[in-house]
Write a protein that holds these residues in place. Structure first.
Motif, PDB file in Angstrom:
ATOM      1  N   GLU A 145       0.817  -1.046   0.151  1.00 29.13           N
ATOM      2  CA  GLU A 145       0.003  -0.021  -0.012  1.00 29.13           C
ATOM      3  C   GLU A 145       0.883   1.285  -0.135  1.00 29.13           C
ATOM      4  N   ALA A 146       1.851   1.109   0.729  1.00 25.57           N
ATOM      5  CA  ALA A 146       2.972   2.495   0.811  1.00 25.57           C
ATOM      6  C   ALA A 146       3.599   2.663  -0.551  1.00 25.57           C
ATOM      7  N   VAL A 147       3.771   1.648  -1.151  1.00 24.86           N
ATOM      8  CA  VAL A 147       4.425   1.644  -2.455  1.00 24.86           C
ATOM      9  C   VAL A 147       3.587   2.369  -3.261  1.00 24.86           C
ATOM     10  N   GLU A 148       2.585   1.790  -3.512  1.00 24.42           N
ATOM     11  CA  GLU A 148       1.327   2.455  -4.414  1.00 24.42           C
ATOM     12  C   GLU A 148       1.121   3.681  -3.960  1.00 24.42           C
ATOM     13  N   ASN A 149       1.109   4.181  -2.568  1.00 25.08           N
ATOM     14  CA  ASN A 149       0.844   5.591  -2.384  1.00 25.08           C
ATOM     15  C   ASN A 149       1.918   6.474  -2.722  1.00 25.08           C
ATOM     16  N   HIS A 150       3.152   6.111  -3.329  1.00 21.90           N
ATOM     17  CA  HIS A 150       4.252   6.852  -3.779  1.00 21.90           C
ATOM     18  C   HIS A 150       4.151   6.917  -5.297  1.00 21.90           C
ATOM     19  N   TYR A 151       3.206   6.028  -5.868  1.00 18.06           N
ATOM     20  CA  TYR A 151       3.190   6.238  -7.480  1.00 18.06           C
ATOM     21  C   TYR A 151       2.764   7.627  -8.086  1.00 18.06           C
ATOM     22  N   LYS A 152       1.838   8.259  -7.195  1.00 19.82           N
ATOM     23  CA  LYS A 152       1.491   9.531  -7.707  1.00 19.82           C
ATOM     24  C   LYS A 152       2.641  10.508  -7.596  1.00 19.82           C
ATOM     25  N   TRP A 153       3.427  10.462  -6.694  1.00 20.74           N
ATOM     26  CA  TRP A 153       4.450  11.217  -6.711  1.00 20.74           C
ATOM     27  C   TRP A 153       5.653  11.012  -7.657  1.00 20.74           C
ATOM     28  N   VAL A 154       5.776   9.684  -8.217  1.00 18.40           N
ATOM     29  CA  VAL A 154       6.718   9.408  -9.033  1.00 18.40           C
ATOM     30  C   VAL A 154       6.263  10.043 -10.491  1.00 18.40           C
ATOM     31  N   ASP A 155       4.991  10.102 -10.602  1.00 17.99           N
ATOM     32  CA  ASP A 155       4.309  10.512 -11.842  1.00 17.99           C
ATOM     33  C   ASP A 155       4.510  12.044 -11.785  1.00 17.99           C
ATOM     34  N   ALA A 156       4.257  12.819 -10.549  1.00 20.10           N
ATOM     35  CA  ALA A 156       4.213  14.123 -10.567  1.00 20.10           C
ATOM     36  C   ALA A 156       5.762  14.594 -10.697  1.00 20.10           C
ATOM     37  N   ALA A 157       6.860  13.843 -10.247  1.00 16.71           N
ATOM     38  CA  ALA A 157       8.229  14.196 -10.377  1.00 16.71           C
ATOM     39  C   ALA A 157       8.589  13.952 -12.102  1.00 16.71           C
ATOM     40  N   ALA A 158       7.997  12.992 -12.697  1.00 15.82           N
ATOM     41  CA  ALA A 158       8.390  12.863 -14.232  1.00 15.82           C
ATOM     42  C   ALA A 158       7.724  14.131 -15.002  1.00 15.82           C
ATOM     43  N   ALA A 159       6.511  14.606 -14.365  1.00 19.19           N
ATOM     44  CA  ALA A 159       5.786  15.650 -15.141  1.00 19.19           C
ATOM     45  C   ALA A 159       6.772  16.948 -14.674  1.00 19.19           C
ATOM     46  N   MET A 160       7.181  17.007 -13.852  1.00 18.97           N
ATOM     47  CA  MET A 160       7.949  18.176 -13.579  1.00 18.97           C
ATOM     48  C   MET A 160       9.494  18.116 -14.116  1.00 18.97           C
ATOM     49  N   GLY A 161       9.869  17.192 -14.502  1.00 14.94           N
ATOM     50  CA  GLY A 161      11.105  17.094 -15.129  1.00 14.94           C
ATOM     51  C   GLY A 161      12.248  16.883 -14.166  1.00 14.94           C
ATOM     52  N   CYS A 162      11.708  16.595 -12.650  1.00 12.25           N
ATOM     53  CA  CYS A 162      12.932  15.963 -11.712  1.00 12.25           C
ATOM     54  C   CYS A 162      13.535  14.762 -12.299  1.00 12.25           C
ATOM     55  N   HIS A 163      14.696  14.466 -11.829  1.00  9.85           N
ATOM     56  CA  HIS A 163      15.358  13.237 -11.977  1.00  9.85           C
ATOM     57  C   HIS A 163      15.217  12.059 -10.633  1.00  9.85           C
ATOM     58  N   SER A 164      14.449  12.513  -9.709  1.00 12.99           N
ATOM     59  CA  SER A 164      14.223  11.503  -8.430  1.00 12.99           C
ATOM     60  C   SER A 164      13.074  12.153  -7.665  1.00 12.99           C
ATOM     61  N   ILE A 165      12.837  11.076  -6.879  1.00 12.44           N
ATOM     62  CA  ILE A 165      11.822  11.286  -5.513  1.00 12.44           C
ATOM     63  C   ILE A 165      12.975  10.764  -4.293  1.00 12.44           C
ATOM     64  N   ARG A 166      12.750  11.267  -3.169  1.00 13.22           N
ATOM     65  CA  ARG A 166      13.474  10.947  -1.946  1.00 13.22           C
ATOM     66  C   ARG A 166      12.112  10.280  -1.150  1.00 13.22           C
ATOM     67  N   VAL A 167      12.625   9.075  -0.662  1.00 16.13           N
ATOM     68  CA  VAL A 167      11.746   8.272   0.191  1.00 16.13           C
ATOM     69  C   VAL A 167      12.509   8.066   1.767  1.00 16.13           C
ATOM     70  N   ASN A 168      11.639   7.350   2.444  1.00 16.89           N
ATOM     71  CA  ASN A 168      12.355   6.899   3.512  1.00 16.89           C
ATOM     72  C   ASN A 168      11.966   5.414   3.794  1.00 16.89           C
ATOM     73  N   LEU A 169      12.849   4.949   4.796  1.00 16.57           N
ATOM     74  CA  LEU A 169      12.628   3.575   5.041  1.00 16.57           C
ATOM     75  C   LEU A 169      12.863   3.447   6.900  1.00 16.57           C
ATOM     76  N   ALA A 170      11.584   3.547   7.152  1.00 16.89           N
ATOM     77  CA  ALA A 170      11.266   3.574   8.764  1.00 16.89           C
ATOM     78  C   ALA A 170      11.478   2.229   9.131  1.00 16.89           C
ATOM     79  N   GLY A 171      10.524   1.194   9.291  1.00 15.97           N
ATOM     80  CA  GLY A 171      10.650  -0.107   9.283  1.00 15.97           C
ATOM     81  C   GLY A 171      10.795  -0.561  10.712  1.00 15.97           C
ATOM     82  N   THR A 172      11.264  -1.609  10.951  1.00 13.39           N
ATOM     83  CA  THR A 172      11.486  -2.210  12.268  1.00 13.39           C
ATOM     84  C   THR A 172      13.037  -1.826  12.858  1.00 13.39           C
ATOM     85  N   ASN A 173      13.450  -2.272  14.153  1.00 13.79           N
ATOM     86  CA  ASN A 173      14.681  -1.893  14.503  1.00 13.79           C
ATOM     87  C   ASN A 173      15.516  -3.070  14.517  1.00 13.79           C
ATOM     88  N   LYS A 174      14.812  -4.146  13.965  1.00 14.37           N
ATOM     89  CA  LYS A 174      15.583  -5.741  13.693  1.00 14.37           C
ATOM     90  C   LYS A 174      16.388  -5.537  12.558  1.00 14.37           C
TER      91      LYS A 174
END
Length: 329
Positions: A145-174
């Motif tokens: 679900e988180a992956v799919e939530n980021h899709y719209k931002w990938v699309d936005a970055a592409a439409a704006m001529g950006c080269h990247s999106i920056r994401v976070n990796l929170a997750g567990t402490n294991k």
């Protein structure tokens, strides 16, 4: 015309020629100075090995208070001497959440941002994404679900001529669980982003993502050209409690370990001494690590201090980067 008149007219003509020549002689050094100045500016020894971008987070207080419109980002960044823009998704959430991140709302964000960057001759570099779900959660369904939530931002970055999106990796402490979940989440997202010619970059941003050796291991396992890192000079706190950071990774070692995968770099700053140096970070040492890795892209200024105003801190960080770069051989 008599001989006397010829002499007078001849003298006048000679005087005119001398005056013209005098003006030309006076103007010549000015033109030469312009050429010398242009050569000096173009000289690699006088210009940084990187380009300067501004992380919009440096303006988050003035934007959140309503003092500054987030869509004035391009205008402000140009005024402060930058050429690249690093957007922060959360600074637009007030309007986007109200519209439930509809296609129309996202399109309006893209259209307005593009209009401003074009108007001011700025380059859209990347978008920093927050609050869209945990890409490193052990829960596979929530991770997808988180992956799919980021899709719209990938699309936005592409439409704006950006080269990247920056994401976070929170997750567990294991560690083992975190690495496995991170590899899966990033692989899913980078596979989608590859079709849009967008990079997915992970910043060392707390927790195990600030353990550079483990984040580098994630990058090695993902092994995709469009998945990389965004090393932040100052975000290396792996563990913290109510008193502050209790386990901090070595800044210089961390940046060094992340640079082989870097497609962007963040120059974090908090405060400066009387000579304009960051009180906690050796910028010359950090920039040497960046330069030695062969990096020549954008370095984003990200001021997070409280003593100076945001504008003062942004300018101080910009100037420190330029000054530190000149010390490198």
């Amino acid at each position: 015309m008599n001989r006397k008149s010829l002499k007078v007219n001849g003298f006048k003509a000679l005087l005119a020629l001398l005056l013209i020549g005098g003006v030309s002689c006076k103007e010549a050094p000015k033109e030469q100075s312009k050429e010398v100045a242009a050569e000096k500016i173009a000289d690699n020894a006088e210009t940084p090995f990187f380009k300067l971008s501004l992380a919009q987070w440096s303006m988050h207080r003035m934007i959140s208070s309503g003092e500054v419109d987030p869509y004035s980002f391009a205008e402000k960044a140009k005024e402060w001497g930058f050429t690249g823009l690093e957007y922060v998704s959360g600074l637009y959430y007030k309007e986007l959440k109200a519209a439930n991140f509809s296609e129309e709302a996202m399109a309006a964000f893209v259209e307005k941002s593009n209009a401003e960057s074009k108007k001011h001759g700025m380059q859209n570099v990347l978008i920093m994404i927050d609050g869209q779900g945990d890409l490193a959660t052990p829960d596979a369904a929530k991770r997808k679900e988180a992956v799919e939530n980021h899709y719209k931002w990938v699309d936005a970055a592409a439409a704006m001529g950006c080269h990247s999106i920056r994401v976070n990796l929170a997750g567990t402490n294991k560690p083992e669980e975190w690495i496995a979940s991170s590899v899966d989440g990033l692989t899913q997202l980078a596979t989608y982003a590859k079709e849009k010619n967008i990079n997915v970059l992970v910043e060392n941003h707390g927790g195990l993502s600030s353990d550079a050796s483990k984040l580098a291991e994630v990058m090695s396992q993902v092994n995709m050209d469009n998945c990389g890192t965004l090393p932040d000079f100052g975000n290396f706190c792996v563990e913290r409690d109510q008193t502050g950071c209790t386990n901090e990774y070595d800044y210089y070692k961390g940046v060094s370990e992340l640079m082989p995968y870097a497609k962007a770099v963040s120059a974090k700053s908090h405060d400066f001494d009387a000579e304009g140096n960051e009180v906690k970070l050796d910028y010359a040492k950090l920039l040497k690590v960046v330069k030695d890795a062969g990096y020549t892209g954008y370095i984003g200024v990200e001021y997070e201090g409280g003593r100076l105003s945001e504008e003062e801190g942004i300018i101080a960080t910009r100037d420190l980067l330029v000054k530190a770069a000149k010390t490198l051989k």
